[in-house]
Design an enzyme around this catalytic site. Structure first.
Site: not given
Ligand code: FAD
Length: 485
Positions: A285, A288, A316, A351, A369, A392
């Site tokens: 992650e 990601w 849209w 997420n 989006w 998005w």
């Molecule tokens: P954990 O599951 O603990 O993951 C650890 C770290 O990995 C996160 O803190 C983050 O930095 C990174 N990470 C995890 N999943 C993703 C992902 N899919 N994409 C990129 N990095 C990821 N994340 C943001 O940080 N900022 C945003 O503005 C953002 N907008 C999003 C919009 C949409 C529509 C979606 C579907 C996802 C978005 N995310 C965003 C990705 C993700 O939802 C969040 O990073 C995550 O929910 C953060 O929670 P956590 O720190 O507990 O994640």
């Protein structure tokens, strides 16, 4: 002769540890002048949103306190940045300005021009460093030397590269100048929202470097070895919640990565093969996030243009009423409403639920989006141009590694699968909390007597569904399917 001072221009790196610009300045030996310049107009269309501003206010306060504990200070200024740095170079006699790089297109443009002006017009050293990524976006390349558009091969390539640099320790001393330049007062920057909103954010979050260390330790203390199994359930503490801290740079990705990696490889822990897999999923992650920056850097138009060009002319819907119902968590689909309310109340959304609400906006309501990204931008404490755009465009099916157009989340089935016992919906949509689990995610199918017993009057105490999902799905398939052809 006194040694010349170095200005450290803080941005999205609000920490002392693993901060290469700060450490390089400390290593030079002369006075160090830490500075933050508030210049939202210089971020193009993406000046920090409301929730981020709240976070920034508290993060700056925390950084100032940490600097003071080292006998230093945080100087605050308002933009234009060039004027602020110009004045500071003059007043402090600094001969160098150091900072850590950012990758948002408008910010990169601004930084490039400031670097060249500092060097050529002001005749001072201007050096930038990497604190925000494991690898620079240009370091990861396909076999043919190009950028990646799909995550898995990107991840595989990173695994063939050398280990990311180890994080560096915080400097143990920062030399103060003989006299400090003037600083603005934090309150005059006007970052804290005037609405009551801030109370909800403060109830859930404590910004700052000290707090994120505790958060990471707590995550390593337990949830990390169940991460893969638990991360999809929004009423559980299955994820790290590091995202707003990472976005503001209170922790760097190298620190998060190394902590997880050490945890996984430390033989004394005796982790099972399955435990290691769970930790590796967490590490993936973090990658990601790297991938999101890679895509933003190589495709800088993506915050406004779909990466897949064929989507750019998609008609849209412009339905202000439906958009508002989505924003306020009044769609009549409990899991969607719970997510949107969690977002508004706490500045964060799980997420799994981000994916559900995004799919609902784009595919059930056929609203762009970009509207969703803009709302998230204003309301998320972790709003991040790279990750938000990637998320998005993924939901819209028009980006890098995106969900195909025919993948349309069913909000009822998603709710029943990931919030089976209804803990999440009951917390955020209390007006239907008394419904039995069987009807909680589909209240419109419950009988009059079940609704009555639960105190629910559809259309009055809780909305009727804003669209019929089955019909909306058919419309989306035909509209989006046409693009594919
Ligand atoms: P954990 O599951 O603990 O993951 C650890 C770290 O990995 C996160 O803190 C983050 O930095 C990174 N990470 C995890 N999943 C993703 C992902 N899919 N994409 C990129 N990095 C990821 N994340 C943001 O940080 N900022 C945003 O503005 C953002 N907008 C999003 C919009 C949409 C529509 C979606 C579907 C996802 C978005 N995310 C965003 C990705 C993700 O939802 C969040 O990073 C995550 O929910 C953060 O929670 P956590 O720190 O507990 O994640």
């Amino acid at each position: 002769m006194p040694e010349p001072a170095t200005i450290v221009w803080f941005r999205q790196d609000l920490r002392l540890a693993d901060n290469p610009a700060l450490s390089a300045a400390a290593d030079r030996g002369g006075p160090v002048i830490p500075v933050y310049v508030w210049a939202p107009d210089e971020e193009g269309d993406w000046a920090p949103g409301g929730a981020q501003r709240w976070w920034l206010h508290h993060s700056l306060k925390s950084l100032a306190d940490s600097l003071e504990s080292l006998g230093s200070r945080l100087i605050l200024r308002e933009g234009p940045t060039r004027d602020a740095l110009d004045d500071l170079v003059t007043k402090t006699g600094a001969d160098a300005v150091y900072w850590n790089r950012r990758y948002e297109p408008a910010v990169m443009e601004r930084d490039k021009s400031i670097k060249s002006w500092l060097r050529n017009d002001r005749g001072v050293t201007a050096n930038s460093f990497n604190s925000n990524l494991l690898f620079e976006p240009w370091q990861v390349q396909t076999q043919s030397g190009g950028p990646y558009k799909v995550y898995t091969p990107f991840w595989r390539m990173t695994q063939k590269m050398p280990e990311p640099d180890a994080p560096i320790a915080a400097p143990d001393k920062l030399t103060a100048p003989d006299s400090w330049p003037q600083s603005a007062k934090l309150d005059t920057l006007g970052l804290e929202p005037t609405r009551g909103w801030k109370d909800g954010l403060a109830a859930v979050w404590t910004p700052g470097e000290a707090e994120v260390r505790k958060r990471l330790d707590a995550f390593l203390d337990g949830p990390i070895t169940d991460y893969q199994d638990e991360r999809n359930f929004p009423d559980r503490e299955g994820t790290s919640r590091l995202s707003p801290h990472l976005h503001h740079g209170e922790i760097g990705p190298r620190q998060a990565y190394q902590a997880a990696r050490r945890y996984m490889t430390d033989g004394r822990r005796n982790l099972s093969k399955d435990d290691k897999k769970q930790v590796e999923t967490f590490i993936k992650e973090i990658y990601w996030r790297e991938f999101a920056y890679h895509v933003l850097y190589h495709y800088p138009d993506t915050p406004h243009e779909p990466l897949q060009e064929k989507f750019s002319k998609f008609p849209w819907e412009q339905d202000a009423d439906q958009l508002k119902r989505w924003q306020k968590g009044q769609t009549g689909y409990p899991i969607v409403d719970a997510g949107m309310r969690q977002l508004y109340a706490t500045g964060w959304m799980h997420n799994r639920v981000r994916m559900i609400v995004a799919s609902f906006l784009v595919k059930d309501l056929l609203i762009s989006w970009e509207e969703g990204a803009a709302w998230f931008w204003d309301t998320l404490v972790d709003a991040d141009l790279a990750s938000n755009t990637l998320g998005w465009q993924w939901a819209g099916g028009c980006g890098a590694d995106a969900a195909p157009y025919f993948r349309i989340f069913n909000p009822v089935l998603q709710g029943e699968k990931f919030d089976k016992d209804g803990g999440y919906v009951r917390e955020w949509v209390p007006e239907i909390a008394e419904l039995p689990n069987k009807w909680l995610h589909r209240p419109w199918e419950a009988s009059e007597s079940v609704l009555k017993q639960a105190g629910v009057v559809l259309g009055k105490t809780y909305p009727e569904p804003v669209v019929d999902h089955k019909q909306a799905r058919e419309s989306a398939l035909s509209a989006l399917g046409a693009i594919k052809d």
